[in-house]
Design a protein around this motif. Structure first.
Motif, PDB file in Angstrom:
ATOM      1  N   THR A   1       0.830  -1.205   0.000  1.00  0.00           N
ATOM      2  CA  THR A   1       0.000   0.000   0.000  1.00  0.00           C
ATOM      3  C   THR A   1       0.865   1.254   0.000  1.00  0.00           C
ATOM      4  O   THR A   1       0.356   2.363   0.191  1.00  0.00           O
ATOM      5  CB  THR A   1      -0.927   0.017   1.220  1.00  0.00           C
TER       6      THR A   1
ATOM      7  N   THR B   1       4.284   3.406  -1.985  1.00  0.00           N
ATOM      8  CA  THR B   1       5.097   3.568  -3.189  1.00  0.00           C
ATOM      9  C   THR B   1       6.339   4.370  -2.827  1.00  0.00           C
ATOM     10  O   THR B   1       6.348   5.130  -1.850  1.00  0.00           O
ATOM     11  CB  THR B   1       4.321   4.290  -4.299  1.00  0.00           C
TER      12      THR B   1
ATOM     13  N   LYS C   1      13.399   2.929  -7.320  1.00  0.00           N
ATOM     14  CA  LYS C   1      13.743   1.564  -6.925  1.00  0.00           C
ATOM     15  C   LYS C   1      15.258   1.454  -6.786  1.00  0.00           C
ATOM     16  O   LYS C   1      16.015   2.162  -7.456  1.00  0.00           O
ATOM     17  CB  LYS C   1      13.249   0.562  -7.963  1.00  0.00           C
TER      18      LYS C   1
ATOM     19  N   THR D   1       8.605  -3.749  -5.832  1.00  0.00           N
ATOM     20  CA  THR D   1       8.427  -2.340  -5.509  1.00  0.00           C
ATOM     21  C   THR D   1       9.730  -1.708  -5.042  1.00  0.00           C
ATOM     22  O   THR D   1       9.946  -0.506  -5.218  1.00  0.00           O
ATOM     23  CB  THR D   1       7.356  -2.178  -4.407  1.00  0.00           C
TER      24      THR D   1
ATOM     25  N   THR E   1       3.135  -4.918   2.502  1.00  0.00           N
ATOM     26  CA  THR E   1       3.509  -3.550   2.858  1.00  0.00           C
ATOM     27  C   THR E   1       4.667  -3.532   3.846  1.00  0.00           C
ATOM     28  O   THR E   1       5.613  -2.742   3.706  1.00  0.00           O
ATOM     29  CB  THR E   1       2.305  -2.808   3.461  1.00  0.00           C
TER      30      THR E   1
ATOM     31  N   TYR F   1      13.095  -1.238   1.944  1.00  0.00           N
ATOM     32  CA  TYR F   1      13.415   0.055   1.341  1.00  0.00           C
ATOM     33  C   TYR F   1      14.046   1.007   2.354  1.00  0.00           C
ATOM     34  O   TYR F   1      14.919   1.822   2.001  1.00  0.00           O
ATOM     35  CB  TYR F   1      12.150   0.686   0.761  1.00  0.00           C
TER      36      TYR F   1
END
Length: 215
Positions: free
Chosen positions: A35, A37, A41, A91, A195, A202
């Motif tokens: 959910t 972004t 990347k 993602t 998520t 990340y």
């Protein structure tokens, strides 16, 4: 003669419905994605391997009591985990390859890193309560995973243990409603996992430093 055959067939089908002899119902799970972004990347090529305990995992639940007694439901949670975690990794990283086996050392030259996903535990709790008018179901699914990211020399870069809890409660009037409610709770849990994994990798300083070292 025709009437006898029809009566027998009706009675035969009724017995099958009562005893649940048609076999388990497969619960359909919709794909789940993070959910969140991110602006960019990580420019890295990652091999993603799921332990066979995950890829072959199908959870079977059986109903007890008077309501829909004898019914069973197959939940392809393993496929759901593979899809939701893969979407999370896609993602985060530019190139993600899902592998069926752990790559050999000489094969790792094709990748910057490898991420291994293992199943730690799955806890489910499905309660059906009789009301004055009808029934109510509460379905809870918890998923616990273990993940580790290694470089091409199989040295540990980062590890993470994502977990999630999906809960769905609603009134039900038929046996098919049970499968739908179970499916909703599993999807919620898978969405949380997707998520969680995306955000953890990340935002990891270890992962960011490793990707920076590739330049």
């Amino acid at each position: 003669m025709n009437k006898i055959k029809l009566t027998f067939m009706f009675a035969f089908i009724s017995v099958l419905l009562v005893c649940g002899c048609f076999g388990p119902t497969t619960v359909k799970l919709r794909p789940q994605f993070p959910t969140v972004t991110f602006p960019d990347k990580f420019p890295a090529s990652v091999a993603l391997y799921f332990d066979t305990e995950i890829t072959s995992y199908i959870d079977r639940l059986h109903t007890t009591g008077d309501f829909c007694a004898g019914h069973s439901y197959d939940i392809p949670i393993g496929d759901g985990i593979v899809q939701s975690v893969t979407s999370a990794m896609e993602t985060v990283f530019q190139n993600v390859s899902v592998l069926d086996t752990v790559p050999q050392p000489d094969e790792m030259k094709n990748f910057d890193a490898m991420i291994i996903v293992e199943l730690h535990d799955i806890v489910e709790d499905v309660e059906i309560t009789e009301l004055i008018y009808g029934h109510k179901i509460k379905s809870t699914f918890q998923i616990y995973l273990k993940m580790k990211m290694n470089d091409s020399d199989m040295r540990l870069i980062y590890s993470h243990s994502p977990h999630s809890t999906g809960i769905k409660s609603d009134r039900i009037t038929s046996c098919s409603d049970i499968g739908e409610i179970i499916g909703f709770s599993v999807e919620k849990s898978l969405s949380q996992i997707s998520t969680d994994v995306a955000e953890a990798f990340y935002n990891s300083r270890q992962v960011a430093d490793f990707v920076e070292s590739l330049k």
